[in-house]
Motif scaffolding. Sequence first.
Motif, PDB file in Angstrom:
ATOM      1  N   ALA A  84      35.661  46.754  32.576  1.00  0.00           N
ATOM      2  CA  ALA A  84      34.261  46.721  32.139  1.00  0.00           C
ATOM      3  C   ALA A  84      33.346  47.367  33.174  1.00  0.00           C
ATOM      4  O   ALA A  84      33.736  47.684  34.296  1.00  0.00           O
ATOM      5  N   ARG A  85      32.077  47.547  32.791  1.00  0.00           N
ATOM      6  CA  ARG A  85      31.099  48.172  33.669  1.00  0.00           C
ATOM      7  C   ARG A  85      30.592  47.222  34.735  1.00  0.00           C
ATOM      8  O   ARG A  85      30.094  47.653  35.770  1.00  0.00           O
ATOM      9  N   SER A  86      30.673  45.932  34.492  1.00  0.00           N
ATOM     10  CA  SER A  86      30.141  44.964  35.446  1.00  0.00           C
ATOM     11  C   SER A  86      31.040  43.744  35.511  1.00  0.00           C
ATOM     12  O   SER A  86      31.866  43.506  34.617  1.00  0.00           O
ATOM     13  N   VAL A  87      30.863  42.972  36.583  1.00  0.00           N
ATOM     14  CA  VAL A  87      31.614  41.727  36.739  1.00  0.00           C
ATOM     15  C   VAL A  87      31.284  40.764  35.603  1.00  0.00           C
ATOM     16  O   VAL A  87      32.169  40.087  35.067  1.00  0.00           O
ATOM     17  N   ARG A  88      30.027  40.710  35.201  1.00  0.00           N
ATOM     18  CA  ARG A  88      29.620  39.810  34.111  1.00  0.00           C
ATOM     19  C   ARG A  88      30.331  40.174  32.806  1.00  0.00           C
ATOM     20  O   ARG A  88      30.761  39.288  32.051  1.00  0.00           O
ATOM     21  N   GLN A  89      30.488  41.453  32.525  1.00  0.00           N
ATOM     22  CA  GLN A  89      31.171  41.861  31.302  1.00  0.00           C
ATOM     23  C   GLN A  89      32.658  41.546  31.349  1.00  0.00           C
ATOM     24  O   GLN A  89      33.263  41.267  30.310  1.00  0.00           O
ATOM     25  N   GLU A  90      33.249  41.576  32.547  1.00  0.00           N
ATOM     26  CA  GLU A  90      34.655  41.182  32.659  1.00  0.00           C
ATOM     27  C   GLU A  90      34.829  39.718  32.264  1.00  0.00           C
ATOM     28  O   GLU A  90      35.751  39.366  31.514  1.00  0.00           O
ATOM     29  N   PHE A  91      33.973  38.866  32.774  1.00  0.00           N
ATOM     30  CA  PHE A  91      34.028  37.458  32.378  1.00  0.00           C
ATOM     31  C   PHE A  91      33.727  37.314  30.885  1.00  0.00           C
ATOM     32  O   PHE A  91      34.352  36.508  30.193  1.00  0.00           O
TER      33      PHE A  91
ATOM     34  N   PRO B 260      26.950  39.899  39.789  1.00  0.00           N
ATOM     35  CA  PRO B 260      27.316  39.989  38.366  1.00  0.00           C
ATOM     36  C   PRO B 260      27.135  41.375  37.776  1.00  0.00           C
ATOM     37  O   PRO B 260      27.809  41.727  36.808  1.00  0.00           O
ATOM     38  N   ASP B 261      26.215  42.155  38.323  1.00  0.00           N
ATOM     39  CA  ASP B 261      25.957  43.490  37.785  1.00  0.00           C
ATOM     40  C   ASP B 261      26.735  44.581  38.514  1.00  0.00           C
ATOM     41  O   ASP B 261      26.574  45.765  38.207  1.00  0.00           O
ATOM     42  N   ARG B 262      27.576  44.203  39.452  1.00  0.00           N
ATOM     43  CA  ARG B 262      28.340  45.192  40.200  1.00  0.00           C
ATOM     44  C   ARG B 262      29.574  45.618  39.417  1.00  0.00           C
ATOM     45  O   ARG B 262      30.184  44.817  38.699  1.00  0.00           O
ATOM     46  N   SER B 263      29.961  46.878  39.551  1.00  0.00           N
ATOM     47  CA  SER B 263      31.163  47.356  38.873  1.00  0.00           C
ATOM     48  C   SER B 263      32.397  46.722  39.500  1.00  0.00           C
ATOM     49  O   SER B 263      32.554  46.736  40.729  1.00  0.00           O
ATOM     50  N   PRO B 264      33.303  46.178  38.713  1.00  0.00           N
ATOM     51  CA  PRO B 264      34.521  45.582  39.292  1.00  0.00           C
ATOM     52  C   PRO B 264      35.410  46.622  39.966  1.00  0.00           C
ATOM     53  O   PRO B 264      36.173  46.292  40.870  1.00  0.00           O
ATOM     54  N   LEU B 265      35.305  47.880  39.545  1.00  0.00           N
ATOM     55  CA  LEU B 265      36.129  48.929  40.136  1.00  0.00           C
ATOM     56  C   LEU B 265      35.637  49.336  41.518  1.00  0.00           C
ATOM     57  O   LEU B 265      36.322  50.069  42.232  1.00  0.00           O
ATOM     58  N   ALA B 266      34.414  48.873  41.891  1.00  0.00           N
ATOM     59  CA  ALA B 266      33.881  49.172  43.215  1.00  0.00           C
ATOM     60  C   ALA B 266      34.310  48.143  44.249  1.00  0.00           C
ATOM     61  O   ALA B 266      34.010  48.296  45.438  1.00  0.00           O
ATOM     62  N   LEU B 267      35.005  47.088  43.834  1.00  0.00           N
ATOM     63  CA  LEU B 267      35.448  46.048  44.748  1.00  0.00           C
ATOM     64  C   LEU B 267      36.735  46.477  45.453  1.00  0.00           C
ATOM     65  O   LEU B 267      37.444  47.381  45.009  1.00  0.00           O
ATOM     66  N   SER B 268      37.045  45.810  46.542  1.00  0.00           N
ATOM     67  CA  SER B 268      38.300  46.071  47.244  1.00  0.00           C
ATOM     68  C   SER B 268      39.470  45.525  46.425  1.00  0.00           C
ATOM     69  O   SER B 268      39.274  44.789  45.447  1.00  0.00           O
ATOM     70  N   GLY B 269      40.688  45.874  46.839  1.00  0.00           N
ATOM     71  CA  GLY B 269      41.861  45.431  46.096  1.00  0.00           C
ATOM     72  C   GLY B 269      41.977  43.923  46.016  1.00  0.00           C
ATOM     73  O   GLY B 269      42.232  43.361  44.949  1.00  0.00           O
ATOM     74  N   GLY B 270      41.799  43.235  47.153  1.00  0.00           N
ATOM     75  CA  GLY B 270      41.879  41.779  47.146  1.00  0.00           C
ATOM     76  C   GLY B 270      40.766  41.142  46.332  1.00  0.00           C
ATOM     77  O   GLY B 270      40.980  40.137  45.647  1.00  0.00           O
ATOM     78  N   GLN B 271      39.554  41.716  46.366  1.00  0.00           N
ATOM     79  CA  GLN B 271      38.453  41.185  45.580  1.00  0.00           C
ATOM     80  C   GLN B 271      38.702  41.357  44.087  1.00  0.00           C
ATOM     81  O   GLN B 271      38.398  40.468  43.286  1.00  0.00           O
ATOM     82  N   ARG B 272      39.254  42.502  43.700  1.00  0.00           N
ATOM     83  CA  ARG B 272      39.558  42.706  42.287  1.00  0.00           C
ATOM     84  C   ARG B 272      40.605  41.705  41.816  1.00  0.00           C
ATOM     85  O   ARG B 272      40.525  41.202  40.688  1.00  0.00           O
ATOM     86  N   ARG B 273      41.578  41.415  42.670  1.00  0.00           N
ATOM     87  CA  ARG B 273      42.603  40.454  42.268  1.00  0.00           C
ATOM     88  C   ARG B 273      42.003  39.059  42.087  1.00  0.00           C
ATOM     89  O   ARG B 273      42.319  38.353  41.116  1.00  0.00           O
TER      90      ARG B 273
END
Length: 609
Positions: free
Chosen positions: A96-103, A136-149
């Motif tokens: 998704a485009r944002s962390v909120r949309q992933e949830f 919540p509005d940050r792109s999940p793909l911009a996070l580090s590997g451990g943060q994405r996990r």
Amino acid sequence: MPLTLHHVGAAAPDDPNRRLLGDVTLAFEDGTVTLLVGHTGSGKSTLLQLLAGLRPPSSGDIRLDGEPLWRRRRVARPQLLRLGLTFQFPEQQLFARSVRQEFGYSLRPYGLAAMEKERRIQSACDDLGLGAAFDPDRSPLALSGGQRRRLALATTAAALPDWLLMDEPTAGLESAAAKELLRYVQARRAAKSGTIIATHDLDLFLPIADRVIVLDRGTIAADGTPAALCGNPEPFVQAGVGLPGCVLLSHALARHGVSVTNEGKLSPEDMADAIAARLKERQSGCTLRESGNVPRRNGVGNGQAERASLHLISAEHPVGIPHTESKANEADLYAPLSPQSQAASLSREGAHRPDAAKSLWYRLDPRTNWLLYLFIVIGTMLQSSWLGLGCAALPIAAAYIGLSRSALAGAVKILKPLAWFMLISIGLAGLEWMAAGRFPFVGFSLENSLVTGLNVFRLFLITFASYWFAAATPYGRMVQGLAWGLGYAKRLKLPTDSFALAVSLMFKFIPMIVREWQRFSDIVRARGKAAIRPGAVRGRDMPALVVPLLLALFHRAEEMTAALEMKKIGRRTALFNHTESLRLTRADGIAIVSGILLLGGLAALRKLT
């Protein structure tokens, strides 16, 4: 809310005779933490997928609260909502485009009110230690590997499943995040929710587990409490599982006369306390013996320690600690490959299962498969009529005879979207603007539609011929066969090795796309709680499937490029020079002659039509 399996079995998708799980009967109780351990390929992930409702058992029955999980090859939505599954490498599911949309995607099937949704998101973030970096509005793909996990784990935790199934959840997590996960699992147990974890990290999870199930080649090798299995670690050794640190330490202490083996101490803190207590007892015993009040037993203050040591570990070769064997395995692991095996071992994914080797296509010389593929493609390209393409389709369909079931299933997955693409293309090509009077209208030209349909159908057949060739030829031998065919061009100093590698990689990506599609379709079905038959994907789930799929393919291509560069592939390495293993047999001769006759027949058919 018990989750039970009664004589459940699971077969491999490509071979019904190869059992991944056999006659498994288990009952998981509420409020417990269960570990599934075993070597790679022992059936842990298969068991989790069965419990999560992603694949039906080939035999037996799975029940949730006494109700069958599967009815008419589907799992009911209410039962799916109570099950949560996290896959290996869960960070690859983000799209998704944002962390909120992933949830939002993971919580959409539950139909929650806005306030309840925000409460669950915040609670999951707190439970897994997600800090301010998770805007919540940050792109999940911009996070580090451990943060994405951690984010991917949190999206499943926010759904509050009654049963949480986790496949290697701590792989790639830093120590602080792993401790947060442990606290979350303990909180679930306090809330009477069940958790089943497939893991190799016994040192981390064993102290909080209520039960450990050891799997070995699809069967239950051991089932008991952590303390019981640590006291008798033989099932771990026989199943090829590395022994927990507590067992290794207790055995080492037992060899020196300090027995803490039967104490059930599983955490480092408990083990430290037990060691301190035993040392204190020994010190007190030595003081008493010096005063003459306590008789010595075999020179050791505690005879139980020596008996435990003799029972668990022999002086020559301690049980469960095969040092010599470990060194031998390690030496084998880092031993250089022979030139003949470099091609076959270039990629693990290119390896075929043993059942595939029984097929005619896998026994043929790769040069034969190359020639057959070229004959089929040339014959198909020569056709300019529907009759000719129909005749060309017959040998392509016949070529699929003998492929493994997984290859055929992959072909079906390609067939469906290509068939829709062909129908839509034909329909759109027939549309045209018709000027009649003052107002134009949309008409339909059958002639334009048929012309487009002919070209698209030709592409359709070539695609399926390419998939057959990719599925029927091991990757390393595919490279060898093409490099041999271009041998004469090497005399002209042309970069034939690089060309052969590039062409072979294109074919390698065809079955890889099918495998990745299957993997991500399982993920979106688990996240979207789709009450559909296995393998199907809803239209609204396509964005959640396509975006991670493309990212995964790009990542695979990048890894492959780096690996090839490190191996110096394409620079006249042994991979292309060793073709002595290529031998034409009688079967190859028959296949080549048949291919020539087929090409001649298709060429003659073109003249007739």
